[in-house]
Design a protein around this motif. Sequence first.
Motif, PDB file in Angstrom:
ATOM      1  N   VAL A 252       0.833  -1.201   0.000  1.00 21.74           N
ATOM      2  CA  VAL A 252       0.000   0.000   0.000  1.00 21.74           C
ATOM      3  C   VAL A 252       0.870   1.255   0.000  1.00 21.74           C
ATOM      4  O   VAL A 252       0.592   2.224  -0.721  1.00 21.74           O
ATOM      5  CB  VAL A 252      -0.963  -0.007   1.203  1.00 21.74           C
ATOM      6  N   ALA A 253       1.947   1.241   0.780  1.00 24.79           N
ATOM      7  CA  ALA A 253       2.835   2.408   0.828  1.00 24.79           C
ATOM      8  C   ALA A 253       3.475   2.669  -0.532  1.00 24.79           C
ATOM      9  O   ALA A 253       3.644   3.833  -0.933  1.00 24.79           O
ATOM     10  CB  ALA A 253       3.909   2.191   1.894  1.00 24.79           C
ATOM     11  N   GLN A 254       3.826   1.602  -1.228  1.00 25.69           N
ATOM     12  CA  GLN A 254       4.430   1.768  -2.553  1.00 25.69           C
ATOM     13  C   GLN A 254       3.445   2.397  -3.530  1.00 25.69           C
ATOM     14  O   GLN A 254       3.776   3.348  -4.250  1.00 25.69           O
ATOM     15  CB  GLN A 254       4.925   0.429  -3.076  1.00 25.69           C
ATOM     16  N   TRP A 255       2.214   1.880  -3.560  1.00 24.26           N
ATOM     17  CA  TRP A 255       1.197   2.459  -4.431  1.00 24.26           C
ATOM     18  C   TRP A 255       0.898   3.898  -4.038  1.00 24.26           C
ATOM     19  O   TRP A 255       0.802   4.790  -4.885  1.00 24.26           O
ATOM     20  CB  TRP A 255      -0.080   1.606  -4.369  1.00 24.26           C
ATOM     21  N   GLU A 256       0.736   4.117  -2.750  1.00 26.61           N
ATOM     22  CA  GLU A 256       0.436   5.466  -2.265  1.00 26.61           C
ATOM     23  C   GLU A 256       1.511   6.464  -2.685  1.00 26.61           C
ATOM     24  O   GLU A 256       1.222   7.617  -3.010  1.00 26.61           O
ATOM     25  CB  GLU A 256       0.308   5.436  -0.734  1.00 26.61           C
ATOM     26  N   GLY A 257       2.743   6.009  -2.691  1.00 26.56           N
ATOM     27  CA  GLY A 257       3.839   6.897  -3.058  1.00 26.56           C
ATOM     28  C   GLY A 257       3.945   7.178  -4.538  1.00 26.56           C
ATOM     29  O   GLY A 257       4.666   8.109  -4.936  1.00 26.56           O
ATOM     30  N   GLU A 258       3.228   6.396  -5.372  1.00 31.69           N
ATOM     31  CA  GLU A 258       3.368   6.549  -6.828  1.00 31.69           C
ATOM     32  C   GLU A 258       2.204   7.268  -7.501  1.00 31.69           C
ATOM     33  O   GLU A 258       2.393   7.898  -8.548  1.00 31.69           O
ATOM     34  CB  GLU A 258       3.515   5.166  -7.489  1.00 31.69           C
ATOM     35  N   VAL A 259       0.999   7.181  -6.942  1.00 32.45           N
ATOM     36  CA  VAL A 259      -0.194   7.537  -7.713  1.00 32.45           C
ATOM     37  C   VAL A 259      -0.298   9.024  -8.068  1.00 32.45           C
ATOM     38  O   VAL A 259      -0.984   9.367  -9.035  1.00 32.45           O
ATOM     39  CB  VAL A 259      -1.481   7.076  -7.004  1.00 32.45           C
ATOM     40  N   ARG A 260       0.342   9.901  -7.296  1.00 31.19           N
ATOM     41  CA  ARG A 260       0.271  11.337  -7.624  1.00 31.19           C
ATOM     42  C   ARG A 260       1.603  11.893  -8.124  1.00 31.19           C
ATOM     43  O   ARG A 260       1.764  13.112  -8.248  1.00 31.19           O
ATOM     44  CB  ARG A 260      -0.187  12.144  -6.413  1.00 31.19           C
ATOM     45  N   GLN A 261       2.532  11.019  -8.423  1.00 32.21           N
ATOM     46  CA  GLN A 261       3.823  11.506  -8.877  1.00 32.21           C
ATOM     47  C   GLN A 261       3.758  12.019 -10.318  1.00 32.21           C
ATOM     48  O   GLN A 261       2.949  11.542 -11.117  1.00 32.21           O
ATOM     49  CB  GLN A 261       4.855  10.392  -8.770  1.00 32.21           C
ATOM     50  N   PRO A 262       4.577  12.984 -10.666  1.00 29.41           N
ATOM     51  CA  PRO A 262       4.607  13.476 -12.055  1.00 29.41           C
ATOM     52  C   PRO A 262       4.914  12.348 -13.023  1.00 29.41           C
ATOM     53  O   PRO A 262       5.651  11.421 -12.691  1.00 29.41           O
ATOM     54  CB  PRO A 262       5.732  14.522 -12.034  1.00 29.41           C
ATOM     55  N   GLN A 263       4.341  12.454 -14.209  1.00 28.60           N
ATOM     56  CA  GLN A 263       4.526  11.442 -15.245  1.00 28.60           C
ATOM     57  C   GLN A 263       4.970  12.145 -16.536  1.00 28.60           C
ATOM     58  O   GLN A 263       4.197  12.290 -17.481  1.00 28.60           O
ATOM     59  CB  GLN A 263       3.213  10.674 -15.480  1.00 28.60           C
ATOM     60  N   PRO A 264       6.216  12.597 -16.593  1.00 26.75           N
ATOM     61  CA  PRO A 264       6.654  13.375 -17.759  1.00 26.75           C
ATOM     62  C   PRO A 264       6.565  12.615 -19.075  1.00 26.75           C
ATOM     63  O   PRO A 264       6.450  13.232 -20.139  1.00 26.75           O
ATOM     64  CB  PRO A 264       8.107  13.736 -17.416  1.00 26.75           C
ATOM     65  N   ASP A 265       6.601  11.273 -19.009  1.00 31.47           N
ATOM     66  CA  ASP A 265       6.493  10.486 -20.231  1.00 31.47           C
ATOM     67  C   ASP A 265       5.041  10.194 -20.598  1.00 31.47           C
ATOM     68  O   ASP A 265       4.776   9.505 -21.580  1.00 31.47           O
ATOM     69  CB  ASP A 265       7.256   9.177 -20.097  1.00 31.47           C
ATOM     70  N   LYS A 266       4.114  10.751 -19.818  1.00 32.67           N
ATOM     71  CA  LYS A 266       2.682  10.579 -20.077  1.00 32.67           C
ATOM     72  C   LYS A 266       2.008  11.949 -20.072  1.00 32.67           C
ATOM     73  O   LYS A 266       1.249  12.290 -19.156  1.00 32.67           O
ATOM     74  CB  LYS A 266       2.053   9.654 -19.028  1.00 32.67           C
ATOM     75  N   PRO A 267       2.260  12.736 -21.075  1.00 35.14           N
ATOM     76  CA  PRO A 267       1.774  14.121 -21.067  1.00 35.14           C
ATOM     77  C   PRO A 267       0.264  14.256 -21.077  1.00 35.14           C
ATOM     78  O   PRO A 267      -0.258  15.323 -20.733  1.00 35.14           O
ATOM     79  CB  PRO A 267       2.386  14.708 -22.344  1.00 35.14           C
ATOM     80  N   LEU A 268      -0.460  13.205 -21.453  1.00 34.66           N
ATOM     81  CA  LEU A 268      -1.920  13.285 -21.489  1.00 34.66           C
ATOM     82  C   LEU A 268      -2.548  13.000 -20.126  1.00 34.66           C
ATOM     83  O   LEU A 268      -3.729  13.300 -19.918  1.00 34.66           O
ATOM     84  CB  LEU A 268      -2.475  12.293 -22.518  1.00 34.66           C
TER      85      LEU A 268
END
Length: 307
Positions: A252-268
Amino acid sequence: MKRFKPVSRARRILAAIAIAGSPLILSAAPLPPGNMPYGAFDPEGDYSDQPDAVIEHVFLPWEDVSLISLLDADEYALERGRALMVTIEPWTWTVDERNTPDFLRNGILNGYYDANMRGICQVLKDLQSPISVRWAHEMERNEGQFIWSDWDPEDYITSYKRMIDICRDQAPDITVVWSPAGDDGLEEYYPGDDYVDIVGLSIFGLEQWEIDILGGARKYQQWLDETYARVEVFGKPVIVAELGFVGSAAYVAQWEGEVRQPQPDKPLLSGVVYFNQKEVYPWPDGYGLPDWRLENRVIGDAQEVGN
């Protein structure tokens, strides 16, 4: 029928997502770290006082429903400066009174359900929040949960277009969210650029199921990479319209840490919306009803997954 540019509608609601929020509210459930616009389907109100939540998600059946609930949802969203995403499910929530897939499909194609959609969208027209409409989501899945899924793509597209035309006629300022689950083959159900302002995806992580069925736990980023790749070809803004995850504290901590992170390779990619409720339909392979609610998603025993 009056026409409006879909790009303009999408920009309006995405702008609302970008600027929503009030710095005056102090007490709230914390959001995941990062700066990705974030919202929730949150019936228990865990994020009710969260100033940085910018999307309020509500689900609405189009039979046996009081449309006053939309007015309440609009007031709630307005008070918090949030955009309102309305998922319209073309059935009744009373399980033993639901129609068959054939009855629903034929009813839509023959105009039987036009009044259902028209009535809802007449109310949406008068709401004050930025409104997006997500109709008959996850249509490419064949798991049996939804009576509008796994149709012949041509029938689904014809039905979808009919419903969106009716809604735009009543509420021309809505933003339309076409929302597959993200599975292989979703492109067969794409209704065309004129009928899509934003593409939604569904991403749910159940650690024990992934270990047992897929051979190992997966990261949020892995699911996102896979599903985003299937929809970026449409060139539309993308949101994760439903997100949930259940597992060990580390998972859960791993997912929580990723879901709002910037995604520069996903501009859409433009936002993430959490599904803060217990599952209502059994998970595949006998894994029960995972509880996606914030306070219950960390579990210490694999046997607790389906409880």
